[in-house]
Design a protein around this motif. Structure first.
Motif, PDB file in Angstrom:
ATOM      1  N   UNK A   1       0.815  -1.228   0.000  1.00 17.24           N
ATOM      2  CA  UNK A   1       0.000   0.000   0.000  1.00 17.24           C
ATOM      3  C   UNK A   1       0.842   1.269   0.000  1.00 17.24           C
ATOM      4  N   UNK A   2       1.998   1.209   0.651  1.00 15.51           N
ATOM      5  CA  UNK A   2       2.900   2.365   0.668  1.00 15.51           C
ATOM      6  C   UNK A   2       3.411   2.664  -0.736  1.00 15.51           C
ATOM      7  N   UNK A   3       3.767   1.637  -1.469  1.00 15.97           N
ATOM      8  CA  UNK A   3       4.229   1.824  -2.846  1.00 15.97           C
ATOM      9  C   UNK A   3       3.119   2.385  -3.729  1.00 15.97           C
ATOM     10  N   UNK A   4       1.904   1.885  -3.557  1.00 18.51           N
ATOM     11  CA  UNK A   4       0.776   2.375  -4.350  1.00 18.51           C
ATOM     12  C   UNK A   4       0.469   3.837  -4.004  1.00 18.51           C
ATOM     13  N   UNK A   5       0.579   4.190  -2.719  1.00 20.53           N
ATOM     14  CA  UNK A   5       0.352   5.575  -2.310  1.00 20.53           C
ATOM     15  C   UNK A   5       1.391   6.506  -2.900  1.00 20.53           C
ATOM     16  N   UNK A   6       2.642   6.071  -2.906  1.00 20.65           N
ATOM     17  CA  UNK A   6       3.704   6.884  -3.498  1.00 20.65           C
ATOM     18  C   UNK A   6       3.489   7.060  -4.996  1.00 20.65           C
ATOM     19  N   UNK A   7       3.026   6.009  -5.646  1.00 22.74           N
ATOM     20  CA  UNK A   7       2.768   6.097  -7.076  1.00 22.74           C
ATOM     21  C   UNK A   7       1.610   7.067  -7.348  1.00 22.74           C
ATOM     22  N   UNK A   8       0.573   7.025  -6.521  1.00 21.33           N
ATOM     23  CA  UNK A   8      -0.561   7.936  -6.691  1.00 21.33           C
ATOM     24  C   UNK A   8      -0.131   9.387  -6.470  1.00 21.33           C
ATOM     25  N   UNK A   9       0.726   9.633  -5.480  1.00 20.03           N
ATOM     26  CA  UNK A   9       1.228  10.988  -5.238  1.00 20.03           C
ATOM     27  C   UNK A   9       2.037  11.481  -6.432  1.00 20.03           C
ATOM     28  N   UNK A  10       2.814  10.597  -7.022  1.00 22.17           N
ATOM     29  CA  UNK A  10       3.598  10.964  -8.197  1.00 22.17           C
ATOM     30  C   UNK A  10       2.718  11.335  -9.375  1.00 22.17           C
ATOM     31  N   UNK A  11       1.656  10.581  -9.577  1.00 25.43           N
ATOM     32  CA  UNK A  11       0.739  10.868 -10.685  1.00 25.43           C
ATOM     33  C   UNK A  11       0.036  12.200 -10.454  1.00 25.43           C
ATOM     34  N   UNK A  12      -0.410  12.450  -9.205  1.00 27.08           N
ATOM     35  CA  UNK A  12      -1.070  13.722  -8.893  1.00 27.08           C
ATOM     36  C   UNK A  12      -0.120  14.891  -9.097  1.00 27.08           C
ATOM     37  N   UNK A  13       1.121  14.722  -8.675  1.00 25.41           N
ATOM     38  CA  UNK A  13       2.116  15.780  -8.840  1.00 25.41           C
ATOM     39  C   UNK A  13       2.377  16.051 -10.318  1.00 25.41           C
ATOM     40  N   UNK A  14       2.444  14.999 -11.114  1.00 24.71           N
ATOM     41  CA  UNK A  14       2.656  15.147 -12.548  1.00 24.71           C
ATOM     42  C   UNK A  14       1.498  15.901 -13.194  1.00 24.71           C
ATOM     43  N   UNK A  15       0.256  15.527 -12.842  1.00 24.53           N
ATOM     44  CA  UNK A  15      -0.916  16.201 -13.409  1.00 24.53           C
ATOM     45  C   UNK A  15      -0.949  17.661 -12.993  1.00 24.53           C
ATOM     46  N   UNK A  16      -0.596  17.942 -11.733  1.00 26.57           N
ATOM     47  CA  UNK A  16      -0.593  19.321 -11.248  1.00 26.57           C
ATOM     48  C   UNK A  16       0.452  20.140 -12.001  1.00 26.57           C
ATOM     49  N   UNK A  17       1.607  19.574 -12.217  1.00 29.64           N
ATOM     50  CA  UNK A  17       2.659  20.262 -12.958  1.00 29.64           C
ATOM     51  C   UNK A  17       2.265  20.546 -14.388  1.00 29.64           C
ATOM     52  N   UNK A  18       1.588  19.586 -15.013  1.00 34.60           N
ATOM     53  CA  UNK A  18       1.144  19.786 -16.390  1.00 34.60           C
ATOM     54  C   UNK A  18       0.082  20.881 -16.466  1.00 34.60           C
ATOM     55  N   UNK A  19      -0.846  20.917 -15.508  1.00 35.08           N
ATOM     56  CA  UNK A  19      -1.891  21.938 -15.553  1.00 35.08           C
ATOM     57  C   UNK A  19      -1.311  23.316 -15.253  1.00 35.08           C
ATOM     58  N   UNK A  20      -0.334  23.400 -14.361  1.00 37.49           N
ATOM     59  CA  UNK A  20       0.314  24.684 -14.074  1.00 37.49           C
ATOM     60  C   UNK A  20       1.078  25.181 -15.296  1.00 37.49           C
ATOM     61  N   UNK A  21       1.705  24.270 -16.018  1.00 36.36           N
ATOM     62  CA  UNK A  21       2.451  24.638 -17.217  1.00 36.36           C
ATOM     63  C   UNK A  21       1.501  25.181 -18.280  1.00 36.36           C
ATOM     64  N   UNK A  22       0.331  24.549 -18.424  1.00 34.81           N
ATOM     65  CA  UNK A  22      -0.665  25.025 -19.384  1.00 34.81           C
ATOM     66  C   UNK A  22      -1.183  26.403 -18.996  1.00 34.81           C
ATOM     67  N   UNK A  23      -1.432  26.617 -17.691  1.00 35.47           N
ATOM     68  CA  UNK A  23      -1.920  27.906 -17.226  1.00 35.47           C
ATOM     69  C   UNK A  23      -0.875  28.991 -17.458  1.00 35.47           C
TER      70      UNK A  23
END
Length: 76
Positions: free
Chosen positions: A26-48
């Motif tokens: 579960x720790x590995x899955x949580x870290x992977x989910x945080x990475x995906x959220x961070x990636x999406x946030x970075x992409x949306x900030x770049x678009x803005x």
């Protein structure tokens, strides 16, 4: 040699649990989910940032309102 039976999958599951431990997966899955959220946030900030750079117009600098006050202080 066709497909795996339920016993094969149970053995694989037991080996995975022994290697990684019960709390590690579960720790590995949580870290992977945080990475995906961070990636999406970075992409949306770049678009803005790209859109705001296109819409912002260059405005000339406004004159300093306190210029007269500062010149009086220096002269006095």
């Amino acid at each position: 040699m066709g497909s795996f039976s339920i016993w094969h999958w149970l053995i694989v599951l037991v080996v995975v649990l022994l290697l990684f431990g019960r709390g590690k997966i579960p720790e590995l899955m949580g870290d992977m989910a945080k990475g995906i959220k961070s990636f999406k946030k970075g992409m949306s900030e770049e678009d803005e940032d790209a859109e705001t750079a296109k819409t912002v117009e260059h405005q000339p600098d406004e004159p300093i309102k306190d210029a007269a006050k500062t010149s009086k202080k220096k002269a006095g």
